[in-house]
Design a protein around this motif. Structure first.
Motif, mmCIF file in Angstrom:
data_model
loop_
_atom_site.group_PDB
_atom_site.id
_atom_site.type_symbol
_atom_site.label_atom_id
_atom_site.label_comp_id
_atom_site.label_asym_id
_atom_site.label_seq_id
_atom_site.Cartn_x
_atom_site.Cartn_y
_atom_site.Cartn_z
ATOM 1 N N SER A 158 0.864 -1.185 0.000
ATOM 2 C CA SER A 158 0.000 0.000 0.000
ATOM 3 C C SER A 158 0.901 1.235 0.000
ATOM 4 O O SER A 158 1.846 1.312 0.791
ATOM 5 N N ARG A 216 -5.550 -0.107 0.541
ATOM 6 C CA ARG A 216 -6.547 0.019 1.617
ATOM 7 C C ARG A 216 -7.501 1.166 1.336
ATOM 8 O O ARG A 216 -7.097 2.234 0.883
ATOM 9 N N ARG A 240 -11.150 3.282 3.111
ATOM 10 C CA ARG A 240 -11.647 3.657 4.428
ATOM 11 C C ARG A 240 -12.300 2.450 5.085
ATOM 12 O O ARG A 240 -12.731 1.515 4.416
ATOM 13 N N LYS A 254 -18.238 5.946 -8.802
ATOM 14 C CA LYS A 254 -17.005 6.328 -8.118
ATOM 15 C C LYS A 254 -15.795 6.190 -9.038
ATOM 16 O O LYS A 254 -15.542 5.131 -9.592
HETATM 17 C C1 BTN Z 1 -11.793 4.811 -0.135
HETATM 18 O O1 BTN Z 1 -12.502 5.113 -1.097
HETATM 19 O O2 BTN Z 1 -12.208 4.104 0.782
HETATM 20 C C2 BTN Z 1 -10.377 5.327 -0.097
HETATM 21 C C3 BTN Z 1 -9.489 4.602 -1.070
HETATM 22 C C4 BTN Z 1 -8.051 5.065 -1.025
HETATM 23 C C5 BTN Z 1 -7.160 4.226 -1.916
HETATM 24 C C6 BTN Z 1 -5.784 4.812 -2.022
HETATM 25 S S1 BTN Z 1 -4.847 4.034 -3.303
HETATM 26 C C7 BTN Z 1 -3.409 4.841 -2.760
HETATM 27 C C8 BTN Z 1 -3.436 4.830 -1.242
HETATM 28 N N1 BTN Z 1 -2.869 3.604 -0.735
HETATM 29 C C9 BTN Z 1 -3.772 2.842 -0.123
HETATM 30 O O3 BTN Z 1 -3.547 1.736 0.393
HETATM 31 N N2 BTN Z 1 -4.958 3.452 -0.135
HETATM 32 C C10 BTN Z 1 -4.906 4.734 -0.791
#
Ligand code: BTN
Length: 332
Positions: free
Chosen positions: A96, A124, A126, A191
């Motif tokens: 991530s 990841r 929310r 989205k």
């Molecule tokens: C959501 O819509 O719940 C938030 C999503 C966020 C995704 C981004 S991708 C780059 C960064 N690294 C991650 O693990 N998550 C965020």
């Protein structure tokens, strides 16, 4: 002489400067301070990375096409920011980008550090949700922001991410993008991007925030047909053609820096008319899930502190700080 990596970046920079014309091997060798066979080796490595380079004896090398990669050689020469993204960490694959940025923060990485990956294996979202991160299709990035801010103010940087991205999609790609509180970006109710902000603080002030953003860029309809919680889309699905991720990233970074500076100068207040104007829920009846509570009301406004103000049928008002909108009247 610099490292092999910086030598290769320099050769790429020289070829890009003359894209579409030949540059002699001798000139490249002299400028970067290596032998001509050394130049040849670097050019071959560039080809392996997807750059199309023609070689002609007596003429040298000509760059004909660049891959849609987010590698530093493709981004840094065109980066139009003062401080954002100059510390650039590019990974072909990572668990991530947020986790990686959190580690860099612990090691003292500077304000404005950017982590960007071609693929995430443990992206990841929310509320511990998964963020599916198909290789080379999307943009998966994390920004490290180190300005100390009161904790509630630091959390508002998600709005800056959403605002900067909506403006990029509207102004650069002419797409009718909107913000779905608190941190999703939609196009026509689907989205296209999500934002995950993580802040570490000392008592009342943030030490740093990591703003992680996942943008669906060149995903096909089939790829968007996965196990998504909400209907999803990509920029390419909306424009009808593949777009260069480099352009999305560069435009987004320049706008984020501008909006973030406005935010630091005067707080969220002056940005709210724009943020509210781009929110598709304002004035509509919405249902929000906050933990194990569901609240229904008319979305009235966003407060200077970043809370969503809901009007209830009995005329009372309620501030909601976090939650998930599960229904917008006439929409999702
Ligand atoms: C959501 O819509 O719940 C938030 C999503 C966020 C995704 C981004 S991708 C780059 C960064 N690294 C991650 O693990 N998550 C965020």
């Amino acid at each position: 002489m610099g490292s092999a990596k910086s030598t290769q970046l320099e050769i790429l920079r020289l070829l890009r400067e003359k894209e579409g014309s030949f540059v002699s091997g001798a000139a490249l060798a002299e400028t970067v301070g290596i032998s001509r066979p050394g130049v040849w080796k670097h050019v071959n490595r560039l080809k392996q990375k997807g750059y199309e380079v023609q070689s002609r004896s007596g003429l040298g090398y000509m760059l004909v096409a660049i891959p849609d990669s987010l590698a530093p050689g493709e981004i840094l020469p065109d980066l139009a920011t003062e401080w954002l993204g100059h510390s650039y960490h590019y990974l072909s694959t990572v668990g991530s980008t947020n986790d990686y940025a959190l580690l860099l923060a612990a090691e003292g990485a500077p304000h404005g550090t950017l982590v960007v990956a071609e693929q995430q294996t443990k992206g990841r979202g929310r509320l511990d949700r998964q963020w599916i991160s198909a290789p080379n299709r999307g943009i998966y990035l994390s920004l490290l922001l180190k300005t100390p801010l009161p904790i509630r103010v630091a959390a508002q940087s998600a709005y800056i991410g959403a605002l900067a991205l909506v403006k990029t999609l509207r102004e650069t790609f002419e797409l009718a993008a909107s913000i779905k509180w608190p941190n999703d970006v939609l196009i026509h109710g689907r989205k296209v991007a999500g934002i995950l902000t993580e802040t570490q603080s000392d008592q009342d002030f943030s030490r740093f925030s990591v703003v992680g953003i996942g943008i669906n860029v060149n995903h096909s309809i089939q790829e968007m047909d996965g196990p998504f919680r909400y209907p999803a889309t990509s920029i390419a699905m909306e424009t009808g053609f593949a777009v260069r991720r480099q352009k999305v990233l560069l435009d987004f970074l320049a706008r984020f820096e501008r909006e973030y500076e406005r935010f630091l100068e005067n707080g969220l207040g002056p940005l709210l008319p724009e943020i509210e104007g781009y929110s598709e829920m304002m004035g509509k009846t919405i249902r929000v899930v906050c933990g194990n509570r569901e609240i229904t009301g008319v979305a009235h406004s966003i407060s200077n502190e970043g809370a969503l103000l809901l009007l209830h049928a009995d005329g009372s008002r309620e501030s909601v700080w976090a939650g998930d909108i599960v229904r917008i009247e006439g929409g999702i």
